[in-house]
Motif scaffolding. Structure first.
Motif, PDB file in Angstrom:
ATOM      1  N   ILE A  14      11.051   8.106  -6.610  1.00 15.51           N
ATOM      2  CA  ILE A  14      11.349   7.322  -5.416  1.00 15.51           C
ATOM      3  C   ILE A  14      11.037   5.850  -5.661  1.00 15.51           C
ATOM      4  O   ILE A  14      11.808   4.957  -5.276  1.00 15.51           O
ATOM      5  CB  ILE A  14      10.549   7.854  -4.211  1.00 15.51           C
ATOM      6  N   LEU A  15       9.900   5.591  -6.303  1.00 11.99           N
ATOM      7  CA  LEU A  15       9.531   4.207  -6.602  1.00 11.99           C
ATOM      8  C   LEU A  15      10.569   3.553  -7.505  1.00 11.99           C
ATOM      9  O   LEU A  15      10.898   2.378  -7.335  1.00 11.99           O
ATOM     10  CB  LEU A  15       8.158   4.173  -7.272  1.00 11.99           C
ATOM     11  N   SER A  31      12.757   0.235  -6.469  1.00 16.43           N
ATOM     12  CA  SER A  31      12.719  -0.971  -7.293  1.00 16.43           C
ATOM     13  C   SER A  31      14.110  -1.341  -7.807  1.00 16.43           C
ATOM     14  O   SER A  31      14.455  -2.525  -7.892  1.00 16.43           O
ATOM     15  CB  SER A  31      11.768  -0.766  -8.480  1.00 16.43           C
ATOM     16  N   THR A  32      14.901  -0.338  -8.131  1.00 13.47           N
ATOM     17  CA  THR A  32      16.261  -0.606  -8.610  1.00 13.47           C
ATOM     18  C   THR A  32      17.117  -1.233  -7.521  1.00 13.47           C
ATOM     19  O   THR A  32      17.855  -2.199  -7.765  1.00 13.47           O
ATOM     20  CB  THR A  32      16.913   0.693  -9.109  1.00 13.47           C
ATOM     21  N   ILE A  33      17.019  -0.701  -6.312  1.00 18.28           N
ATOM     22  CA  ILE A  33      17.774  -1.262  -5.187  1.00 18.28           C
ATOM     23  C   ILE A  33      17.353  -2.715  -4.946  1.00 18.28           C
ATOM     24  O   ILE A  33      18.194  -3.606  -4.763  1.00 18.28           O
ATOM     25  CB  ILE A  33      17.557  -0.421  -3.920  1.00 18.28           C
ATOM     26  N   LEU A  75      11.391   0.033   2.228  1.00 17.20           N
ATOM     27  CA  LEU A  75      11.865   1.380   1.906  1.00 17.20           C
ATOM     28  C   LEU A  75      10.694   2.319   1.627  1.00 17.20           C
ATOM     29  O   LEU A  75      10.698   3.482   2.063  1.00 17.20           O
ATOM     30  CB  LEU A  75      12.792   1.322   0.681  1.00 17.20           C
ATOM     31  N   ALA A  76       9.689   1.827   0.907  1.00 18.66           N
ATOM     32  CA  ALA A  76       8.517   2.654   0.618  1.00 18.66           C
ATOM     33  C   ALA A  76       7.795   3.050   1.904  1.00 18.66           C
ATOM     34  O   ALA A  76       7.321   4.187   2.034  1.00 18.66           O
ATOM     35  CB  ALA A  76       7.568   1.911  -0.316  1.00 18.66           C
ATOM     36  N   VAL A 124       0.832  -1.212   0.000  1.00 16.52           N
ATOM     37  CA  VAL A 124       0.000   0.000   0.000  1.00 16.52           C
ATOM     38  C   VAL A 124       0.863   1.257   0.000  1.00 16.52           C
ATOM     39  O   VAL A 124       0.438   2.316  -0.479  1.00 16.52           O
ATOM     40  CB  VAL A 124      -0.968   0.021   1.200  1.00 16.52           C
ATOM     41  N   HIS A 125       2.084   1.170   0.526  1.00 14.71           N
ATOM     42  CA  HIS A 125       2.952   2.342   0.552  1.00 14.71           C
ATOM     43  C   HIS A 125       3.359   2.761  -0.855  1.00 14.71           C
ATOM     44  O   HIS A 125       3.521   3.950  -1.131  1.00 14.71           O
ATOM     45  CB  HIS A 125       4.198   2.060   1.399  1.00 14.71           C
ATOM     46  N   ASN A 126       3.521   1.789  -1.745  1.00 13.89           N
ATOM     47  CA  ASN A 126       3.825   2.126  -3.136  1.00 13.89           C
ATOM     48  C   ASN A 126       2.655   2.852  -3.785  1.00 13.89           C
ATOM     49  O   ASN A 126       2.856   3.782  -4.578  1.00 13.89           O
ATOM     50  CB  ASN A 126       4.161   0.857  -3.916  1.00 13.89           C
ATOM     51  N   SER A 127       1.431   2.446  -3.457  1.00 15.84           N
ATOM     52  CA  SER A 127       0.258   3.132  -3.999  1.00 15.84           C
ATOM     53  C   SER A 127       0.177   4.565  -3.499  1.00 15.84           C
ATOM     54  O   SER A 127      -0.207   5.480  -4.236  1.00 15.84           O
ATOM     55  CB  SER A 127      -1.021   2.367  -3.614  1.00 15.84           C
TER      56      SER A 127
END
Length: 510
Positions: free
Chosen positions: A368-369, A373-375, A410-411, A355-358
């Protein structure tokens, strides 16, 4: 009714529609997958798994993140500018995905032999490479439908047209003995069908009026969207790169076993997908109005029930994982049991933390997303290279779960730092206090005593789910938001819950 209450009602109503559609889709897709897994050898099923993974990443790369751009910007742009914006983005994505798909399809032999070291997957790579443009159009259409907040059309395209076409073609391929080529085609052709249907429905939702192209707004949408290509590819890496690495380090048979276990966890994802479908655009609308508290209140309720449903799903997919695979897919895939248990725990946590990504998407933090995702993707690759040679497919499952936790963790931190608020309040996560001992009791006492048959597995899943939900309600009661939703359901659907009023009031006072 306040804007917040209406927003919550919209999310739950949309989620109920999406949940129905997802259950239908997953059931049909599940039957098609079981037929394919039983019909093909373990190695051929591994080739099918690798091909579908290639299609997924190709659609992400070819789409340039424009589906996410439509999801966020269609609720914000003026009505007469929507049709022109959609048309421009469709043309861009079709051009880029066609170039990518043609390159992969024409070089399938080289990719299979030289990159994956397995010529047996050449057919899958060629067929799924050719389907990349259609999968890209489907993703773009669904992103636009989501931005238009038309959950019924989402269900029609993703949950009915696509899976029905797949299972129909799979049955034809099996009946006529078409082998790996037939099954791969049965998985690829539905993207062609659903891509065209989705695009037609998207245009149907748009106003007929159109204005001239707005270069500034189009450039803004593209700038916002492009980071989602990185985050999407990175997301694919931490979700599915293990498919390719297992094929590289191990065998196509190991890939097939891992693919069965990973696909089984798709049931876990239906909960968060259903709620997040409308929560992102609606939260974007609230955030635009300055109602950050409303955004967070919306997600408090979502988190609570995502956690409850995830605990329930851990019974068949975590506690009875090996039995689930043997009963459904046959004993030739039994080695995927421990993998399914590990992935199920990871998907349960991902359900809640996603839900934090949403929220970050709704408030425009696409960069930031992408970083998160890259990390997670880099971590996943490093762990896979370290663990697969030592632990096989179990190592791949561990790498995937760690990546989930890293990205979504992280999100969670960034949402708190950005908004000084978090959806992970005590009220939303306290069902976990009952969930952990509940699962321990099921594992210690029920699992050894239950016969390994389909009916027993279904019965135990339903019984334990009902017991856990009842325990959560008795221990923690109903929140004001949940009471509001119950009363809204009474009004909207003409329900009469007068005989249960005493129970609702009692639970609401806890």
């Amino acid at each position: 009714m306040s804007d917040l209450d209406q927003a919550i009602r919209d999310v739950v109503k949309g989620a109920s529609v999406i949940t129905f559609g997802l259950v239908l889709q997953l059931f049909i897709a599940f039957v098609a997958q079981v037929i394919a897994a039983r019909y093909l050898s373990v190695g051929d099923f591994g080739g099918l798994t690798a091909g579908t993974a290639l299609l997924d990443v190709g659609a992400i790369a070819g789409g340039l993140g424009l589906a996410s751009g439509l999801t966020r910007y269609l609720p914000r742009v003026e009505a007469d500018k929507k049709r022109t914006l959609v048309t421009v983005l469709v043309l861009i994505s079709v051009a880029s995905s066609t170039a990518l798909g043609a390159t992969i399809a024409l070089n399938a032999s080289f990719i299979a032999s030289e990159i994956f070291g397995d010529p047996n997957v050449t057919v899958s790579i060629r067929i799924f490479g050719a389907a990349i443009p259609f999968a890209t159009v489907l993703n773009l259409a669904v992103g636009g439908i989501r931005g238009q907040e038309r959950s019924t059309y989402w269900v029609m395209v993703k949950n009915i047209v696509h899976p029905v076409a797949r299972i129909s073609l799979v049955v034809v391929a099996v009946l006529y003995g078409l082998g790996q080529i037939g099954i791969a085609g049965a998985y690829a052709v539905p993207y062609v069908i659903s891509g065209f249907v989705g695009l037609a429905l998207l245009y149907h939702t748009l106003p007929q009026s159109r204005s001239a192209l707005d270069p500034n707004r189009t450039a803004e949408v593209i700038r916002y969207s492009l980071p989602f290509t990185i985050s999407g590819i990175s997301g694919f890496v931490y979700r599915s790169i293990d498919i390719f690495l297992i094929l590289y380090f191990l065998t196509d048979a190991a890939t097939g076993i891992y693919g069965v276990a990973y696909a089984a966890t798709s049931f876990m994802g239906l909960f968060s997908t259903a709620f997040n479908f409308l929560s992102t655009p609606i939260a974007s609308r609230l955030e635009k109005q300055g109602a950050v508290d409303g955004v967070m209140e919306l997600f408090h309720t979502v988190v609570r029930w995502l956690l409850v449903m995830s605990v329930c799903a851990l019974v068949p997919l975590g506690v009875f994982a090996t039995d689930f695979i043997v009963i459904i897919y046959q004993s030739k895939y039994a080695d995927g049991g421990i993998v399914l248990s590990i992935l199920a725990v990871g998907f349960a946590a991902k359900n809640v933390l996603s839900v934090h990504n949403s929220i970050l998407e709704a408030v425009g933090r696409s960069q930031i997303l992408s970083v998160n995702s890259t990390i997670a993707a880099v971590t996943n690759i490093l762990l896979n290279f370290a663990l697969i040679p030592q632990m096989g497919i179990t190592g791949a499952a561990i790498a995937t779960v760690v990546s989930f936790m890293l990205r979504d963790g992280l999100a969670a931190i960034q949402v708190y730092l950005t908004l000084d608020k978090t959806p992970l309040t005590w009220g939303s996560v306290r069902p976990l206090v009952l969930g952990m001992p509940f699962l321990a009791v099921v594992w210690a006492f029920l699992a050894p005593a239950i016969p390994t048959t389909f009916l027993w597995l279904v019965g135990v899943t339903v019984m334990t789910g009902l017991v856990y939900v009842a325990a959560v309600l008795v221990a923690f009661g109903l929140t004001p938001t949940e009471v509001m939703l119950i009363r809204s359901a009474e009004e909207q659907y003409g329900l009469s819950l007068s005989r249960l009023d005493w129970l609702i009031r009692r639970l609401a006072n806890k």
